[in-house]
Design an enzyme around this catalytic site. Structure first.
Site, PDB file in Angstrom:
ATOM      1  N   THR A   1       0.826  -1.207   0.000  1.00 28.20           N
ATOM      2  CA  THR A   1       0.000   0.000   0.000  1.00 28.20           C
ATOM      3  C   THR A   1       0.863   1.261   0.000  1.00 28.20           C
ATOM      4  O   THR A   1       1.985   1.247   0.535  1.00 28.20           O
ATOM      5  CB  THR A   1      -0.901  -0.004   1.253  1.00 28.20           C
ATOM      6  OG1 THR A   1      -1.460   1.287   1.437  1.00 28.20           O
ATOM      7  CG2 THR A   1      -0.136  -0.358   2.525  1.00 28.20           C
ATOM      8  N   ASP A   2       0.310   2.340  -0.531  1.00 26.57           N
ATOM      9  CA  ASP A   2       1.028   3.625  -0.481  1.00 26.57           C
ATOM     10  C   ASP A   2       1.127   4.146   0.953  1.00 26.57           C
ATOM     11  O   ASP A   2       1.921   5.045   1.237  1.00 26.57           O
ATOM     12  CB  ASP A   2       0.337   4.659  -1.392  1.00 26.57           C
ATOM     13  CG  ASP A   2      -1.097   4.992  -0.990  1.00 26.57           C
ATOM     14  OD1 ASP A   2      -1.655   4.316  -0.109  1.00 26.57           O
ATOM     15  OD2 ASP A   2      -1.669   5.935  -1.577  1.00 26.57           O
ATOM     16  N   GLU A   3       0.319   3.561   1.862  1.00 25.49           N
ATOM     17  CA  GLU A   3       0.310   4.084   3.236  1.00 25.49           C
ATOM     18  C   GLU A   3       1.641   3.856   3.957  1.00 25.49           C
ATOM     19  O   GLU A   3       1.905   4.470   4.982  1.00 25.49           O
ATOM     20  CB  GLU A   3      -0.860   3.470   4.026  1.00 25.49           C
ATOM     21  CG  GLU A   3      -2.178   3.805   3.362  1.00 25.49           C
ATOM     22  CD  GLU A   3      -3.418   3.490   4.185  1.00 25.49           C
ATOM     23  OE1 GLU A   3      -3.335   3.472   5.423  1.00 25.49           O
ATOM     24  OE2 GLU A   3      -4.472   3.267   3.571  1.00 25.49           O
TER      25      GLU A   3
ATOM     26  N   TYR B   1      -1.602  -0.410  11.070  1.00 25.67           N
ATOM     27  CA  TYR B   1      -1.794  -1.101   9.787  1.00 25.67           C
ATOM     28  C   TYR B   1      -0.621  -0.842   8.855  1.00 25.67           C
ATOM     29  O   TYR B   1       0.016  -1.774   8.346  1.00 25.67           O
ATOM     30  CB  TYR B   1      -3.108  -0.633   9.126  1.00 25.67           C
ATOM     31  CG  TYR B   1      -3.182  -0.951   7.642  1.00 25.67           C
ATOM     32  CD1 TYR B   1      -3.262  -2.267   7.198  1.00 25.67           C
ATOM     33  CD2 TYR B   1      -3.158   0.066   6.673  1.00 25.67           C
ATOM     34  CE1 TYR B   1      -3.316  -2.570   5.827  1.00 25.67           C
ATOM     35  CE2 TYR B   1      -3.214  -0.228   5.320  1.00 25.67           C
ATOM     36  CZ  TYR B   1      -3.287  -1.541   4.900  1.00 25.67           C
ATOM     37  OH  TYR B   1      -3.330  -1.839   3.556  1.00 25.67           O
TER      38      TYR B   1
ATOM     39  N   LYS C   1       2.365  -3.326   7.302  1.00 27.28           N
ATOM     40  CA  LYS C   1       2.588  -3.531   5.864  1.00 27.28           C
ATOM     41  C   LYS C   1       4.039  -3.168   5.503  1.00 27.28           C
ATOM     42  O   LYS C   1       4.678  -3.857   4.703  1.00 27.28           O
ATOM     43  CB  LYS C   1       1.615  -2.683   5.032  1.00 27.28           C
ATOM     44  CG  LYS C   1       0.159  -3.115   5.107  1.00 27.28           C
ATOM     45  CD  LYS C   1      -0.113  -4.510   4.563  1.00 27.28           C
ATOM     46  CE  LYS C   1      -0.008  -4.599   3.066  1.00 27.28           C
ATOM     47  NZ  LYS C   1      -0.457  -5.929   2.554  1.00 27.28           N
TER      48      LYS C   1
END
Ligand code: NAD
Ligand code: TYD
Length: 347
Positions: free
Chosen positions: A132-134, A157, A161
């Site tokens: 994810t870009d997060e 989260y 990741k």
């Protein structure tokens, strides 16, 4: 040469869209779907492919070596066949990670390592880790995440990741595993669990219920239609370079408020439903993706515009009212336990 893809988390939102796409675009490939069927996993999402020759569902947990081995056994082909892995399975909701971080560490971090170890044992030809870009953290008013942007995750989260991304990187560098990492922005489309913003807003607005907007609603996300994401993952699976990271994004930055207003316009529902609520702790202000690498190296670009895909999405949730009802009430779990219990599937 035959190809088998072991998909993890294929009963979830993006995984099920990916499986539907594979059936359409790579009809000769065998597909094994390993999924624990957590609250977010729903076999009903794949009802259309359940009985298809060449598709196998394995009910199992990526944290458990014996479950992962069972999935690899189901995926085993003849000597010389090609085995690929696309890893979606994860705890995926930021708000849940704020309430309790531990399941995010066990599934996203430990589960990924269990899979990586098995992938080495089974001589996997290519492993795509869906991230994810997060993991990059948050942006100011300008700029966009590039693949060399430092990892700076802010939620449990995104931290889990980022940890899993680093384990994939280590497996490439230490053990020579052929793996790629994709980092995508926020997805929307069919089969998304209605705790996430878009299906939540569509469902609530359809019933005239309030739409909870965190803080001032001016947080920015870069929205991509899920089918475009699925096609980007397939492109990386087939054409990505070993060990590389590829950002995936839609070039479609919007504030949450603007997004919600588009949904309201689509439904002809009143803006008075918008209800400002307490902000999410540690809420990232802005995400934006620079996807020029995947475009230049692999030739992928999104096919759908927001103007065409949002109405498709809204229409899908409006027509799949029974799906939505069963998911929201939890009834989908009972239904599938009855339906598949005899085959030893969902607990
Ligand atoms: P989801 O929550 O809808 O689905 C997750 C799936 O994984 C479910 O089917 C669930 O049953 C399964 N799962 C969870 N824990 C498991 C375990 N221990 N063992 C086996 N299966 C397990 O998630 P999603 O939105 O489809 O996201 C899929 C992947 O894409 C995730 O890795 C997520 O980090 C990533 N991602 C999501 C988005 C997005 O906008 N949704 C954007 C970028 C990246
Ligand atoms: P979400 O769909 O949870 O995705 P993510 O946190 O991974 O980006 O949320 C998208 C944006 O919408 C995010 O800025 C949080 C916000 N949001 C709300 O304002 N209200 C809500 O009820 C939810 C679920 C999210």
């Amino acid at each position: 040469m035959n190809t088998t893809v072991l998909v993890t988390g294929g009963a979830g939102f993006i995984g099920s869209n990916f499986v539907h796409m594979l059936v359409e675009l790579r009809p000769d490939w065998r597909i094994v779907n390993l999924d624990a069927l957590t609250y977010a996993g729903n076999r009903e999402n794949l009802a259309a492919v359940e009985d298809r020759k060449g598709y196998r569902f394995v009910h199992g947990d990526i944290r458990k070596e014996e479950d992962v081995e069972a999935a690899f056994a189901a995926a085993k082909g003849a000597p010389g066949d090609r085995l690929l892995v696309v890893h979606f399975a994860a705890e995926s909701h930021v708000d849940r990670s704020i309430v309790s971080g531990l399941p995010f560490v066990t599934t996203n971090v430990v589960g990924t390592q269990v899979l990586l170890d098995a992938a080495r044992r089974h001589a996997v030809a290519r492993f795509v880790h869906v991230s994810t870009d997060e993991v990059y953290g948050t942006l100011g008013a300008t700029g966009a995440f590039r693949e060399d942007t430092p990892l700076s995750p802010n939620s449990p989260y995104s931290a889990s990741k980022a940890a899993s991304d680093l384990l994939v990187r280590a497996a490439v560098h230490t053990h020579g595993l052929d793996a790629c990492i994709t980092r995508c922005s926020n997805n929307y489309g069919p089969y998304q669990f209605p705790e996430k913003l878009l299906p939540l807003v569509i469902a609530n607005a359809s019933e005239g219920k309030p739409l909870p907007i965190y803080g001032d609603g001016l947080q920015v996300r870069d929205w991509l239609y899920v089918r475009d994401h699925a096609e980007a993952i397939l492109a990386v699976l087939e054409k990505g370079r070993k060990g590389e990271v590829y950002n995936i994004g839609g070039n479609n930055e919007m504030t949450n408020l603007a997004l919600v207003r588009c949904v309201l316009a689509e439904l002809a529902a009143p803006e008075s439903l918008i209800t400002y609520v307490k902000d999410r702790p540690g809420h990232d202000r802005r995400y934006a993706i620079d996807a020029s690498k995947i475009r230049a190296e692999i030739g992928w670009a999104p096919r759908f515009t927001f103007e065409t895909a949002l109405p498709l999405t809204v229409r899908w949730y409006r027509s799949e009212t029974e799906w939505l009802q069963r998911v929201r009430s939890g009834a989908y779990r009972e239904y599938y336990a009855r339906q598949y219990g005899a085959r030893g599937d969902p607990a």
